[in-house]
Motif scaffolding. Structure first.
Motif, PDB file in Angstrom:
ATOM      1  N   MET A 136      -8.527  -7.114   3.156  1.00 28.50           N
ATOM      2  CA  MET A 136      -8.768  -5.708   3.462  1.00 28.50           C
ATOM      3  C   MET A 136      -9.400  -5.574   4.846  1.00 28.50           C
ATOM      4  O   MET A 136      -9.081  -4.661   5.600  1.00 28.50           O
ATOM      5  CB  MET A 136      -9.663  -5.073   2.394  1.00 28.50           C
ATOM      6  N   ARG A 142      -0.219   1.335  -6.745  1.00 27.53           N
ATOM      7  CA  ARG A 142      -0.928   0.165  -6.211  1.00 27.53           C
ATOM      8  C   ARG A 142      -2.187   0.573  -5.455  1.00 27.53           C
ATOM      9  O   ARG A 142      -3.213  -0.105  -5.529  1.00 27.53           O
ATOM     10  CB  ARG A 142       0.015  -0.669  -5.338  1.00 27.53           C
ATOM     11  N   ARG A 143      -2.128   1.703  -4.748  1.00 31.51           N
ATOM     12  CA  ARG A 143      -3.348   2.186  -4.076  1.00 31.51           C
ATOM     13  C   ARG A 143      -4.410   2.552  -5.103  1.00 31.51           C
ATOM     14  O   ARG A 143      -5.595   2.272  -4.915  1.00 31.51           O
ATOM     15  CB  ARG A 143      -3.031   3.375  -3.169  1.00 31.51           C
ATOM     16  N   ALA A 144      -3.998   3.150  -6.211  1.00 29.77           N
ATOM     17  CA  ALA A 144      -4.953   3.496  -7.272  1.00 29.77           C
ATOM     18  C   ALA A 144      -5.551   2.236  -7.897  1.00 29.77           C
ATOM     19  O   ALA A 144      -6.747   2.193  -8.207  1.00 29.77           O
ATOM     20  CB  ALA A 144      -4.273   4.356  -8.333  1.00 29.77           C
ATOM     21  N   LEU A 157       0.806  -1.220   0.000  1.00 32.14           N
ATOM     22  CA  LEU A 157       0.000   0.000   0.000  1.00 32.14           C
ATOM     23  C   LEU A 157       0.840   1.271   0.000  1.00 32.14           C
ATOM     24  O   LEU A 157       0.304   2.361  -0.202  1.00 32.14           O
ATOM     25  CB  LEU A 157      -0.930   0.005   1.213  1.00 32.14           C
ATOM     26  N   LEU A 176     -10.419  -7.698  -5.632  1.00 37.19           N
ATOM     27  CA  LEU A 176      -9.995  -7.541  -4.244  1.00 37.19           C
ATOM     28  C   LEU A 176     -10.307  -8.792  -3.450  1.00 37.19           C
ATOM     29  O   LEU A 176     -11.251  -9.505  -3.753  1.00 37.19           O
ATOM     30  CB  LEU A 176     -10.751  -6.381  -3.588  1.00 37.19           C
ATOM     31  N   ALA A 225     -11.895  -1.854  -6.209  1.00 37.94           N
ATOM     32  CA  ALA A 225     -13.013  -1.733  -5.272  1.00 37.94           C
ATOM     33  C   ALA A 225     -14.334  -1.552  -6.027  1.00 37.94           C
ATOM     34  O   ALA A 225     -15.398  -1.843  -5.491  1.00 37.94           O
ATOM     35  CB  ALA A 225     -12.783  -0.565  -4.320  1.00 37.94           C
ATOM     36  N   GLN A 226     -14.252  -1.133  -7.282  1.00 39.20           N
ATOM     37  CA  GLN A 226     -15.449  -0.964  -8.116  1.00 39.20           C
ATOM     38  C   GLN A 226     -15.846  -2.264  -8.801  1.00 39.20           C
ATOM     39  O   GLN A 226     -16.936  -2.371  -9.338  1.00 39.20           O
ATOM     40  CB  GLN A 226     -15.204   0.105  -9.180  1.00 39.20           C
ATOM     41  N   TRP A 247      -8.285  -3.239   8.111  1.00 36.22           N
ATOM     42  CA  TRP A 247      -9.212  -2.342   8.817  1.00 36.22           C
ATOM     43  C   TRP A 247      -9.284  -2.706  10.294  1.00 36.22           C
ATOM     44  O   TRP A 247      -9.374  -1.833  11.158  1.00 36.22           O
ATOM     45  CB  TRP A 247     -10.607  -2.390   8.191  1.00 36.22           C
ATOM     46  N   LEU A 250      -5.987  -0.622  -6.350  1.00 38.44           N
ATOM     47  CA  LEU A 250      -6.951  -1.137  -5.376  1.00 38.44           C
ATOM     48  C   LEU A 250      -8.246  -0.330  -5.398  1.00 38.44           C
ATOM     49  O   LEU A 250      -9.334  -0.897  -5.300  1.00 38.44           O
ATOM     50  CB  LEU A 250      -6.354  -1.135  -3.971  1.00 38.44           C
ATOM     51  N   SER A 251      -8.137   0.981  -5.565  1.00 36.80           N
ATOM     52  CA  SER A 251      -9.337   1.813  -5.658  1.00 36.80           C
ATOM     53  C   SER A 251     -10.176   1.408  -6.860  1.00 36.80           C
ATOM     54  O   SER A 251     -11.402   1.324  -6.773  1.00 36.80           O
ATOM     55  CB  SER A 251      -8.966   3.291  -5.781  1.00 36.80           C
ATOM     56  N   ARG A 252      -9.513   1.143  -7.970  1.00 34.24           N
ATOM     57  CA  ARG A 252     -10.241   0.707  -9.159  1.00 34.24           C
ATOM     58  C   ARG A 252     -10.872  -0.660  -8.924  1.00 34.24           C
ATOM     59  O   ARG A 252     -12.032  -0.892  -9.293  1.00 34.24           O
ATOM     60  CB  ARG A 252      -9.303   0.669 -10.367  1.00 34.24           C
TER      61      ARG A 252
END
Length: 112
Positions: free
Chosen positions: A75, A16-18, A11, A70, A24-25, A79, A20-22
């Motif tokens: 994840m 790599r964060r971007a 992370l 994901l 997440a969709q 959290w 993961l954001s993608r």
């Protein structure tokens, strides 16, 4: 080495964060994931390998396609770990609010 070391190291990279954001969709192929970046598809594949080795994503085989997705349980583990510190931060913010409220109650300088 802690089981959290690899996910947090993965992370640390903004690409790599971007990714993961993608993800997440929803699922996406390497081509889908590479589209918004100004880097090569092999570079995206290397990022995906890091994310997969960290246990954050998985590859599903669908004919000749290899969509990534994901791993929600991974994840959730992150959290959970971060959540341990939430109470600490909420307490600090409550204490700061109390100090700020006391400052608001004090007069503003000498009265003439």
């Amino acid at each position: 080495m802690s089981p959290l070391d690899a996910p947090f190291a993965a992370l640390a990279d903004p690409t790599r964060r971007a990714i993961l954001s993608r993800l997440a969709q929803g699922e996406a192929t390497v081509q889908d994931l590479a589209r918004p970046f100004a880097i090569s598809q092999p570079a995206i594949s290397r990022h995906l390998k890091v994310l997969e080795e960290a246990g954050l994503i998985e590859t599903r085989i669908q004919g000749t396609a290899r969509p990534r997705r994901l791993k929600p349980e991974a994840m959730a583990g992150l959290w959970h770990w971060l959540g341990q510190y939430r109470a600490l931060w909420e307490d600090q913010f409550r204490r700061l609010d109390a100090v700020l409220d006391r400052l608001d109650d004090q007069p503003e300088g000498p009265q003439e």
